[in-house]
Design a protein around this motif. Structure first.
Motif, PDB file in Angstrom:
ATOM      1  N   LEU A 120       0.970   4.101   7.051  1.00  0.00           N
ATOM      2  CA  LEU A 120      -0.109   4.542   6.174  1.00  0.00           C
ATOM      3  C   LEU A 120      -0.347   6.041   6.309  1.00  0.00           C
ATOM      4  O   LEU A 120      -0.538   6.749   5.315  1.00  0.00           O
ATOM      5  CB  LEU A 120      -1.388   3.766   6.492  1.00  0.00           C
ATOM      6  N   VAL A 121      -0.308   6.551   7.530  1.00  0.00           N
ATOM      7  CA  VAL A 121      -0.452   7.999   7.733  1.00  0.00           C
ATOM      8  C   VAL A 121       0.693   8.745   7.057  1.00  0.00           C
ATOM      9  O   VAL A 121       0.488   9.773   6.396  1.00  0.00           O
ATOM     10  CB  VAL A 121      -0.497   8.320   9.240  1.00  0.00           C
ATOM     11  N   LYS A 122       1.897   8.233   7.204  1.00  0.00           N
ATOM     12  CA  LYS A 122       3.088   8.877   6.643  1.00  0.00           C
ATOM     13  C   LYS A 122       3.032   8.992   5.122  1.00  0.00           C
ATOM     14  O   LYS A 122       3.574   9.939   4.538  1.00  0.00           O
ATOM     15  CB  LYS A 122       4.325   8.077   7.062  1.00  0.00           C
ATOM     16  N   LEU A 159       0.825  -1.206   0.000  1.00  0.00           N
ATOM     17  CA  LEU A 159       0.000   0.000   0.000  1.00  0.00           C
ATOM     18  C   LEU A 159       0.860   1.257   0.000  1.00  0.00           C
ATOM     19  O   LEU A 159       0.582   2.227  -0.730  1.00  0.00           O
ATOM     20  CB  LEU A 159      -0.921   0.000   1.218  1.00  0.00           C
ATOM     21  N   ALA A 160       1.931   1.262   0.793  1.00  0.00           N
ATOM     22  CA  ALA A 160       2.805   2.439   0.854  1.00  0.00           C
ATOM     23  C   ALA A 160       3.518   2.666  -0.469  1.00  0.00           C
ATOM     24  O   ALA A 160       3.676   3.809  -0.929  1.00  0.00           O
ATOM     25  CB  ALA A 160       3.820   2.264   1.987  1.00  0.00           C
ATOM     26  N   LEU A 210       0.611  12.385   0.020  1.00  0.00           N
ATOM     27  CA  LEU A 210      -0.051  12.109  -1.247  1.00  0.00           C
ATOM     28  C   LEU A 210      -1.235  13.054  -1.448  1.00  0.00           C
ATOM     29  O   LEU A 210      -1.438  13.611  -2.540  1.00  0.00           O
ATOM     30  CB  LEU A 210      -0.518  10.651  -1.275  1.00  0.00           C
ATOM     31  N   TRP A 211      -2.015  13.235  -0.399  1.00  0.00           N
ATOM     32  CA  TRP A 211      -3.162  14.149  -0.489  1.00  0.00           C
ATOM     33  C   TRP A 211      -2.698  15.585  -0.713  1.00  0.00           C
ATOM     34  O   TRP A 211      -3.294  16.333  -1.510  1.00  0.00           O
ATOM     35  CB  TRP A 211      -3.974  14.039   0.798  1.00  0.00           C
ATOM     36  N   LEU A 212      -1.606  16.005  -0.054  1.00  0.00           N
ATOM     37  CA  LEU A 212      -1.136  17.387  -0.171  1.00  0.00           C
ATOM     38  C   LEU A 212      -0.613  17.706  -1.560  1.00  0.00           C
ATOM     39  O   LEU A 212      -0.922  18.760  -2.124  1.00  0.00           O
ATOM     40  CB  LEU A 212      -0.052  17.647   0.877  1.00  0.00           C
ATOM     41  N   ILE A 213       0.189  16.813  -2.149  1.00  0.00           N
ATOM     42  CA  ILE A 213       0.734  17.126  -3.472  1.00  0.00           C
ATOM     43  C   ILE A 213      -0.347  17.064  -4.546  1.00  0.00           C
ATOM     44  O   ILE A 213      -0.254  17.748  -5.573  1.00  0.00           O
ATOM     45  CB  ILE A 213       1.921  16.213  -3.839  1.00  0.00           C
TER      46      ILE A 213
END
Length: 431
Positions: A398-400, A342-343, A405-408
């Motif tokens: 997963l948080v890391k 997933l990462a 990913l959401w920010l970029i």
């Protein structure tokens, strides 16, 4: 269309060559590090192995904090100065190395004098050399060269560690201080050789006022983030040792040793792509940034997913390599495999974020990740041991990856997969 292809393939080919070089070094390094774990687990008892893994994890955590991410700061400034003939680059190297070297010497000396444990004294003495070697090797990548990283950090250091630890194990002595010395010693030739290479590569320049200020103004948020990242990467081993004992720490380290494979593959690609991302984002070239991000993500998935799937299937047999006492680590291995897949699908989102200069956002993401890890570890490790630590690490991982990913995506519209994903395969083949 032919003209377009001719202009774009050489650019991706440069990334491919650098990525292949990084991956080659990462592959050799991962193999050697895995060999070190096999030698220690099979050549010593679980108590000694757990003590060794915990001590080296603490040393790497301390080194990650003391480096203050000066290496990535140098990559940023040296890569940006490349079009201007590397002006002031030696000033940036001095600005990075002097405070880090002084701080690591003070911490190393204090730990060596205060600690009663000989293993801690050995690692404390080696700490300043390890920290400075990592920074200087990173500086060579800022100038666009991958060879020092591949040869020194990817090959010389891990292979020498494997040879020296093998020699200690063959003597039959279960001496943790000797194992620690064999593990730490290869940092010295890496430091010397990388300094010699960098002196020849970078032109002599006078120190200009403001160099150190500019460098640390950019780097300080990443320094905090790097410290948290260093803790995040190895905190689980220390927590297991404290809450469940060194035997459980040995099982957990063995079961999660394959984690280094994905980390090193990611590192090998990031080392080649990061300077190019810095230049593309500094110039506002989002098309080029998207190209680099998607092509790197595609290859990251293709190279690592077969490894994680194979590890999930073969975990019971692979853990036998460490000895019969390590079979209880199979559930840990399954959690590791799923989490890393997933990462990996997120690509190097945090590298993109920091290459764009958003070091504060990266710091906030890592704080959130370590908070989730600590909370889950405290709740789960006392009852579940190594498996609890694996679940805590998975939550933080997963948080890391999901936050950057959401920010970029929100700020630049970048996604890990897209039109350049399949094009990456063609560009690596046509050279």
């Amino acid at each position: 269309m032919a003209a377009l292809t001719s202009t774009r393939l050489p650019r991706l080919t440069g990334v491919a060559r650098g990525g292949l070089a990084g991956l080659m070094g990462a592959g050799i390094g991962a193999t050697a590090q895995f060999g070190v774990v096999v030698l220690v687990t099979r050549g010593t008892g679980q108590e000694a192995a757990g003590t060794f893994f915990t001590a080296t994890a603490l040393c790497l955590m301390a080194g990650g904090i003391l480096r203050m991410d000066a290496g990535n700061g140098l990559i940023y400034f040296i890569a940006r100065s490349r079009p201007f003939g590397y002006r002031c680059t030696r000033g940036y190297v001095r600005a990075a190395l002097v405070p880090v070297a002084i701080l690591s010497l003070l911490v190393g000396a204090a730990a060596a004098l205060a600690a009663p444990d000989p293993t801690v004294r050995v690692l404390a003495a080696a700490l300043p050399v390890m920290v400075c070697a990592d920074i200087v090797v990173a500086a060579t990548r800022g100038s666009g060269a991958m060879r020092p990283t591949v040869l020194l950090d990817g090959m010389l250091q891990p292979v020498t560690q494997l040879v020296l630890i093998g020699a200690v194990v063959l003597t039959g002595a279960e001496s943790v201080p000797l194992l620690a010395a064999a593990w730490a010693l290869p940092s010295l030739p890496v430091l010397v050789l990388s300094v010699l290479w960098l002196r020849r590569r970078l032109p002599y320049t006078h120190h200009l006022p403001g160099t150190a200020h500019d460098f640390w103004r950019y780097t300080w948020p990443r320094s905090m983030a790097a410290a948290i990242q260093a803790v995040f990467q190895r905190f689980d081993i220390v927590v297991v040792a404290v809450l469940a004992g060194p035997v459980e720490a040995a099982v957990y380290t063995a079961a999660t040793r394959f984690k280094v494979v994905g980390q090193l593959v990611n590192q090998g690609l990031a080392q080649a792509v990061q300077p190019r991302l810095v230049r593309a984002l500094a110039g506002g070239d989002l098309a080029r940034s998207r190209e680099l991000y998607q092509s790197a993500t595609m290859w990251l998935v293709l190279l690592t997913w077969p490894i994680w799937l194979g590890y999930a299937v073969l975990a019971p047999w692979l853990l036998d390599l460490f000895g019969g006492d390590y079979a209880s680590g199979v559930p840990v291995a399954l959690v590791l495999a799923v989490t890393m897949m997933l990462a990996t699908a997120c690509g190097m989102a945090d590298v993109v974020l920091t290459s764009a200069g958003h070091t504060g956002s990266s710091l906030a993401n890592l704080v959130a990740a370590i908070a989730v890890t600590v909370a889950l570890d405290v709740a789960l490790v006392p009852a579940c041991g190594a498996l609890g630590a694996a679940l805590g690490w998975a939550g933080g991982m997963l948080v890391k990856n999901l936050l950057p990913l959401w920010l970029i995506h929100r700020r630049y519209g970048l996604r890990p997969f897209g039109v350049h994903s399949l094009a990456a395969l063609t560009s690596w083949r046509v050279r």
